[in-house]
Design a protein around this motif. Structure first.
Motif, PDB file in Angstrom:
ATOM      1  N   THR A  57       0.872  -1.171   0.000  1.00 23.71           N
ATOM      2  CA  THR A  57       0.000   0.000   0.000  1.00 23.71           C
ATOM      3  C   THR A  57       0.907   1.217   0.000  1.00 23.71           C
ATOM      4  OG1 THR A  57      -1.708  -1.119   1.295  1.00 23.71           O
ATOM      5  CG2 THR A  57      -1.758   1.291   1.300  1.00 23.71           C
ATOM      6  N   ILE A  58       0.605   2.179  -0.834  1.00 24.66           N
ATOM      7  CA  ILE A  58       1.294   3.466  -0.757  1.00 24.66           C
ATOM      8  C   ILE A  58       0.285   4.479  -0.270  1.00 24.66           C
ATOM      9  CG2 ILE A  58       2.435   5.332  -2.018  1.00 24.66           C
ATOM     10  CD1 ILE A  58       3.763   3.278  -3.783  1.00 24.66           C
ATOM     11  N   LEU A  59       0.640   5.145   0.826  1.00 27.30           N
ATOM     12  CA  LEU A  59      -0.180   6.244   1.322  1.00 27.30           C
ATOM     13  C   LEU A  59       0.384   7.533   0.744  1.00 27.30           C
ATOM     14  CD1 LEU A  59      -0.578   5.347   5.112  1.00 27.30           C
ATOM     15  CD2 LEU A  59      -2.129   4.814   3.220  1.00 27.30           C
ATOM     16  N   LYS A  60      -0.517   8.443   0.419  1.00 31.64           N
ATOM     17  CA  LYS A  60      -0.084   9.740  -0.106  1.00 31.64           C
ATOM     18  C   LYS A  60      -0.671  10.847   0.766  1.00 31.64           C
ATOM     19  CE  LYS A  60      -3.921  10.058  -3.399  1.00 31.64           C
ATOM     20  NZ  LYS A  60      -4.330  10.317  -4.780  1.00 31.64           N
ATOM     21  N   PHE A  61       0.115  11.879   0.963  1.00 33.67           N
ATOM     22  CA  PHE A  61      -0.316  13.072   1.685  1.00 33.67           C
ATOM     23  C   PHE A  61      -0.527  14.139   0.621  1.00 33.67           C
ATOM     24  CE2 PHE A  61      -0.312  15.344   5.819  1.00 33.67           C
ATOM     25  CZ  PHE A  61      -0.450  16.632   5.352  1.00 33.67           C
TER      26      PHE A  61
END
Length: 168
Positions: A57-61
Protein backbone atom coordinates in the motif's frame (compact mmCIF):
# COMPACT_ATOMS: atom_id res chain seq x y z
CA UNK A 1 -5.21 14.66 3.64
CA UNK A 2 -3.74 11.15 3.74
CA UNK A 3 -5.29 8.52 1.48
CA UNK A 4 -4.24 5.39 -0.41
CA UNK A 5 -2.44 6.12 -3.64
CA UNK A 6 -3.55 4.47 -6.86
CA UNK A 7 -1.68 3.57 -10.03
CA UNK A 8 -2.93 6.89 -11.46
CA UNK A 9 -0.57 8.57 -8.96
CA UNK A 10 2.57 6.81 -10.27
CA UNK A 11 3.98 9.79 -12.25
CA UNK A 12 3.52 12.19 -9.32
CA UNK A 13 4.93 9.66 -6.84
CA UNK A 14 7.99 9.02 -9.01
CA UNK A 15 8.69 12.74 -9.17
CA UNK A 16 8.16 13.27 -5.43
CA UNK A 17 10.23 10.28 -4.27
CA UNK A 18 13.16 11.05 -6.54
CA UNK A 19 13.13 14.75 -5.59
CA UNK A 20 13.10 13.88 -1.88
CA UNK A 21 15.99 11.40 -2.00
CA UNK A 22 18.41 12.34 -4.76
CA UNK A 23 19.73 15.19 -6.87
CA UNK A 24 19.99 18.91 -6.29
CA UNK A 25 16.32 19.35 -5.38
CA UNK A 26 16.67 16.90 -2.49
CA UNK A 27 19.35 19.11 -0.92
CA UNK A 28 16.62 21.63 -0.01
CA UNK A 29 15.52 19.15 2.66
CA UNK A 30 17.38 17.54 5.54
CA UNK A 31 16.59 13.90 4.60
CA UNK A 32 18.54 13.79 1.33
CA UNK A 33 20.73 10.89 0.18
CA UNK A 34 22.39 13.09 -2.46
CA UNK A 35 25.73 13.06 -0.62
CA UNK A 36 25.75 9.24 -0.70
CA UNK A 37 24.08 8.12 -3.91
CA UNK A 38 23.35 9.31 -7.43
CA UNK A 39 20.70 8.05 -9.79
CA UNK A 40 16.97 7.57 -9.43
CA UNK A 41 15.62 6.30 -6.13
CA UNK A 42 12.63 4.77 -7.95
CA UNK A 43 11.54 4.30 -11.55
CA UNK A 44 8.08 4.26 -13.07
CA UNK A 45 8.46 0.53 -13.73
CA UNK A 46 9.41 -0.16 -10.11
CA UNK A 47 6.37 1.77 -8.91
CA UNK A 48 4.16 -0.25 -11.27
CA UNK A 49 5.59 -3.44 -9.73
CA UNK A 50 4.86 -2.11 -6.24
CA UNK A 51 1.24 -1.42 -7.16
CA UNK A 52 1.01 -4.89 -8.70
CA UNK A 53 1.71 -6.58 -5.35
CA UNK A 54 -1.41 -6.89 -3.18
CA UNK A 55 0.73 -6.79 0.00
CA UNK A 56 1.81 -3.23 -0.80
CA UNK A 57 0.00 0.00 0.00
CA UNK A 58 1.29 3.47 -0.76
CA UNK A 59 -0.18 6.24 1.32
CA UNK A 60 -0.08 9.74 -0.11
CA UNK A 61 -0.32 13.07 1.68
CA UNK A 62 -2.11 15.52 -0.59
CA UNK A 63 -2.44 19.27 -0.20
CA UNK A 64 -3.95 21.58 -2.84
CA UNK A 65 -4.25 18.59 -5.23
CA UNK A 66 -0.49 17.98 -5.00
CA UNK A 67 1.13 14.88 -3.53
CA UNK A 68 3.65 16.27 -1.03
CA UNK A 69 4.36 13.12 0.96
CA UNK A 70 4.17 9.37 0.59
CA UNK A 71 5.18 6.09 2.17
CA UNK A 72 5.30 2.45 1.09
CA UNK A 73 3.74 -0.06 3.50
CA UNK A 74 4.17 -3.78 2.95
CA UNK A 75 2.28 -6.46 4.87
CA UNK A 76 4.98 -8.98 5.82
CA UNK A 77 2.59 -11.29 7.70
CA UNK A 78 3.78 -10.69 11.26
CA UNK A 79 4.83 -7.08 10.82
CA UNK A 80 4.40 -4.10 8.55
CA UNK A 81 7.43 -2.96 6.56
CA UNK A 82 7.63 0.82 6.18
CA UNK A 83 9.80 2.15 3.39
CA UNK A 84 10.44 5.00 1.04
CA UNK A 85 8.98 7.72 3.26
CA UNK A 86 9.24 10.82 1.10
CA UNK A 87 8.33 14.41 1.88
CA UNK A 88 8.71 17.25 -0.60
CA UNK A 89 12.14 18.73 0.31
CA UNK A 90 10.94 22.31 0.75
CA UNK A 91 8.17 21.11 3.11
CA UNK A 92 10.29 18.95 5.41
CA UNK A 93 10.25 19.88 9.12
CA UNK A 94 6.56 20.80 9.02
CA UNK A 95 5.14 17.68 10.67
CA UNK A 96 4.06 15.90 7.48
CA UNK A 97 6.33 12.91 8.10
CA UNK A 98 5.00 12.53 11.63
CA UNK A 99 1.41 12.50 10.33
CA UNK A 100 2.29 9.86 7.74
CA UNK A 101 3.95 7.69 10.41
CA UNK A 102 0.80 7.96 12.54
CA UNK A 103 -1.33 6.87 9.58
CA UNK A 104 1.05 3.96 8.94
CA UNK A 105 0.44 2.81 12.52
CA UNK A 106 -3.32 2.94 11.97
CA UNK A 107 -2.84 0.90 8.78
CA UNK A 108 -0.78 -1.71 10.69
CA UNK A 109 -3.43 -2.03 13.38
CA UNK A 110 -6.15 -2.37 10.73
CA UNK A 111 -4.20 -5.33 9.35
CA UNK A 112 -3.90 -6.80 12.85
CA UNK A 113 -0.14 -6.17 12.97
CA UNK A 114 1.55 -4.98 16.15
CA UNK A 115 5.04 -4.17 14.80
CA UNK A 116 6.43 -1.88 12.14
CA UNK A 117 9.92 -2.51 10.77
CA UNK A 118 12.10 -0.47 8.42
CA UNK A 119 15.65 -0.22 7.15
CA UNK A 120 17.72 2.96 7.17
CA UNK A 121 21.28 3.43 5.92
CA UNK A 122 23.35 3.35 9.13
CA UNK A 123 25.35 6.51 8.40
CA UNK A 124 22.14 8.56 8.07
CA UNK A 125 22.34 9.36 11.77
CA UNK A 126 20.00 12.38 11.78
CA UNK A 127 17.31 10.30 10.09
CA UNK A 128 17.76 7.43 12.55
CA UNK A 129 17.51 9.93 15.43
CA UNK A 130 14.26 11.26 13.94
CA UNK A 131 12.81 7.75 13.81
CA UNK A 132 14.03 7.12 17.38
CA UNK A 133 12.06 10.18 18.54
CA UNK A 134 8.98 8.57 16.96
CA UNK A 135 9.38 5.31 18.83
CA UNK A 136 11.50 3.27 16.42
CA UNK A 137 14.43 1.44 18.02
CA UNK A 138 17.55 0.03 16.40
CA UNK A 139 17.30 -3.77 16.64
CA UNK A 140 21.05 -4.17 16.16
CA UNK A 141 20.42 -6.17 12.99
CA UNK A 142 22.32 -5.03 9.90
CA UNK A 143 21.53 -5.86 6.28
CA UNK A 144 23.74 -5.33 3.25
CA UNK A 145 23.04 -2.29 1.10
CA UNK A 146 21.71 -3.46 -2.25
CA UNK A 147 22.16 -1.23 -5.28
CA UNK A 148 19.36 -0.62 -7.74
CA UNK A 149 20.35 -0.63 -11.40
CA UNK A 150 20.07 3.17 -11.36
CA UNK A 151 22.19 3.72 -8.21
CA UNK A 152 25.76 4.95 -8.10
CA UNK A 153 27.52 5.18 -4.75
CA UNK A 154 29.41 8.48 -4.46
CA UNK A 155 30.76 8.11 -0.92
CA UNK A 156 33.75 6.24 0.42
CA UNK A 157 31.78 5.32 3.54
CA UNK A 158 30.53 1.75 3.98
CA UNK A 159 26.79 1.56 3.31
CA UNK A 160 24.60 -0.93 5.15
CA UNK A 161 21.10 -0.89 6.56
CA UNK A 162 20.11 -0.71 10.20
CA UNK A 163 16.83 -2.48 10.97
CA UNK A 164 14.56 -0.30 13.11
CA UNK A 165 11.38 -1.55 14.75
CA UNK A 166 8.44 -0.15 16.67
CA UNK A 167 5.99 -2.19 18.71
CA UNK A 168 2.50 -0.70 18.63
Amino acid sequence: MITKATSDDIPALEKLINSAYRGETSKKGWATEANLLEGKRITLDQLEEIFGDKNNTILKFTENNQIIGSVLLTDKGEKLYLGMLAISPELQNKGIGKKILQEAEIHARTLGLSKIVMTVITIREKLIEWYNRHGYADTGVREPFALNDADTIITDQHLEFAVLEKTL
